[in-house]
Design an enzyme around this catalytic site. Structure first.
Site, PDB file in Angstrom:
ATOM      1  N   ARG A 130     -11.704   4.916  -6.834  1.00 41.39           N
ATOM      2  CA  ARG A 130     -11.599   5.189  -5.379  1.00 41.39           C
ATOM      3  C   ARG A 130     -13.205   5.537  -4.814  1.00 41.39           C
ATOM      4  NH1 ARG A 130      -8.317  10.266  -4.689  1.00 41.39           N
ATOM      5  NH2 ARG A 130      -8.298  10.169  -2.226  1.00 41.39           N
ATOM      6  N   ARG A 157       0.773  -1.313  -0.096  1.00 43.54           N
ATOM      7  CA  ARG A 157       0.185  -0.265   0.166  1.00 43.54           C
ATOM      8  C   ARG A 157       0.748   1.453   0.254  1.00 43.54           C
ATOM      9  NH1 ARG A 157      -4.709   2.448   1.337  1.00 43.54           N
ATOM     10  NH2 ARG A 157      -4.547   5.132   1.800  1.00 43.54           N
ATOM     11  N   TYR A 174       2.870   3.658  -2.832  1.00 38.83           N
ATOM     12  CA  TYR A 174       2.414   5.484  -3.612  1.00 38.83           C
ATOM     13  C   TYR A 174       2.705   6.323  -2.901  1.00 38.83           C
ATOM     14  CZ  TYR A 174      -1.003   9.251  -4.076  1.00 38.83           C
ATOM     15  OH  TYR A 174      -1.325  10.538  -5.094  1.00 38.83           O
ATOM     16  N   ALA A 228     -16.279   6.835  -6.039  1.00 43.50           N
ATOM     17  CA  ALA A 228     -16.920   5.853  -7.101  1.00 43.50           C
ATOM     18  C   ALA A 228     -17.672   4.635  -7.189  1.00 43.50           C
ATOM     19  CB  ALA A 228     -16.339   6.657  -8.393  1.00 43.50           C
ATOM     20  N   ASP A 273     -12.955  -2.859   6.087  1.00 41.07           N
ATOM     21  CA  ASP A 273     -12.916  -2.986   7.470  1.00 41.07           C
ATOM     22  C   ASP A 273     -13.983  -2.585   8.317  1.00 41.07           C
ATOM     23  OD1 ASP A 273     -10.862  -4.980   7.079  1.00 41.07           O
ATOM     24  OD2 ASP A 273      -9.290  -3.292   6.602  1.00 41.07           O
ATOM     25  N   ASP A 320      -5.538   5.835   8.689  1.00 45.01           N
ATOM     26  CA  ASP A 320      -6.056   6.076  10.063  1.00 45.01           C
ATOM     27  C   ASP A 320      -7.327   7.211   9.625  1.00 45.01           C
ATOM     28  OD1 ASP A 320      -3.857   6.335  11.017  1.00 45.01           O
ATOM     29  OD2 ASP A 320      -4.364   7.227  12.669  1.00 45.01           O
TER      30      ASP A 320
END
Ligand code: UDP
Length: 295
Positions: A139, A88, A91, A142, A158, A244
């Site tokens: 994302r 993750r 990026y 959408a 989650d 978070d």
């Protein structure tokens, strides 16, 4: 020179890390170098994701009782990312290295720069809708919109507890235009562009988007649109880890540019959801459903 080119979709970060690193670091290095050679001012779009996860999340401060452990300040907050196996962060680390490269070129070669860290811009035309004008997983805006249009459940990754602050694209553009028109104030600075007042969990966002959808369609049954839970592993695959919370400190943009966001979350969502509904309402539902299943 304004550089907006990027791969900035979380569904790519852990499954296509090499193209993410290429698009977000290796290629833009050439743009920076050209700006140095040509003595151009570079306005570079980075990301709020360079902050990674909050200190609060690592220290177990689950109530976020101390703002110093979660507020994101451009010039003092440490940038904290997870282990290499959690791709993750391909990026965030590429974008961070890009920022460091730009800053290094500024210090060593006098490159004039402005770096922008967007915090979840929302508005019409922000993303593709799978099966209509793109394929894959877009994302969150959408993803939820596709579910509403297709009559499929909105999926909370989650449990949808991650928080984001959402800024209207109109407010964001105003900030950027102020930067462009006020070089003496924006040059050699890094700016957060976000809205502290529009903070939501992803669960709240799903609920607010179905309310906006019920309003724009004048159909109250959408207020009960199904929302389901899905794990990050199922949704994004191996190596996903979430940011978070993203609560920006915006005093720099206010002090230097006189910029403050004004658009509420409710009006931003209504405008955005209405745009997507008007744009895609005439697609036959079966066709949409089929396209999404394939994607
Ligand atoms: N997310 C979700 N359901 C979806 C898509 C995304 O719950 O259908 C969550 C995702 O796990 C993250 C948040 O929404 O917590 C924001 O995701 P986005 O795609 O906007 O990217 P980010 O803000 O992380 O850059």
């Amino acid at each position: 020179m304004i550089n907006l080119a990027a791969i900035c979709n979380p569904s790519e970060y852990n499954v296509n890390p090499i193209s993410v690193i290429d698009a977000n670091f290796l290629q833009p290095v050439k743009i920076v170098d050209v700006c140095v050679q040509q003595k151009k001012w570079l306005i570079h779009f980075s990301t709020s994701e360079v902050y990674g996860r909050t200190l609060a999340s690592y220290l177990g401060d689950v109530d976020y009782s101390n703002p110093e452990l979660y507020e994101l300040d451009e010039d003092s907050t440490p940038l904290i990312m997870g282990p290499i196996g959690n791709q993750r962060w391909s990026y965030a680390t590429s974008k961070q290295l890009m920022e460091r490269y730009i800053f290094g070129r500024h210090k060593e070669a006098g490159l004039p720069f402005t770096t922008i860290r967007p915090l979840n811009f929302f508005g019409p035309k922000m993303d593709f809708i799978p099966g209509r004008d793109g394929e894959g997983v877009p994302r969150v805006l959408a993803c939820f919109m596709t579910a509403l249009l297709d009559g499929q459940p909105m999926q909370l990754v989650d449990g949808g507890m991650a928080r984001r602050t959402i800024v209207s694209i109109h407010d964001a553009i105003r900030a950027i235009v102020l930067m462009i028109n006020n070089r003496e104030w924006s040059v050699n600075q890094i700016f957060n562009v976000g809205n502290r007042h529009n903070e939501v969990t992803m669960k709240e966002l799903a609920e607010l988007m179905r309310e906006a959808y019920a309003e724009c369609t004048s159909d109250a049954t959408h207020l009960k649109h199904p929302i389901v839970n899905v794990s990050g592993l199922e949704f994004y695959g191996e190596g996903y880890e979430d940011c978070d919370r993203r609560m920006p400190n915006l005093t720099k943009a206010k002090d230097l540019l006189g910029w403050e966001p004004t658009r509420s979350l409710k009006e931003t969502l209504l405008e955005t959801v209405t745009y997507y509904y008007d744009q895609y309402r005439d697609w036959p539902k079966t066709q949409r459903g089929a396209a999404v299943t394939q994607a």
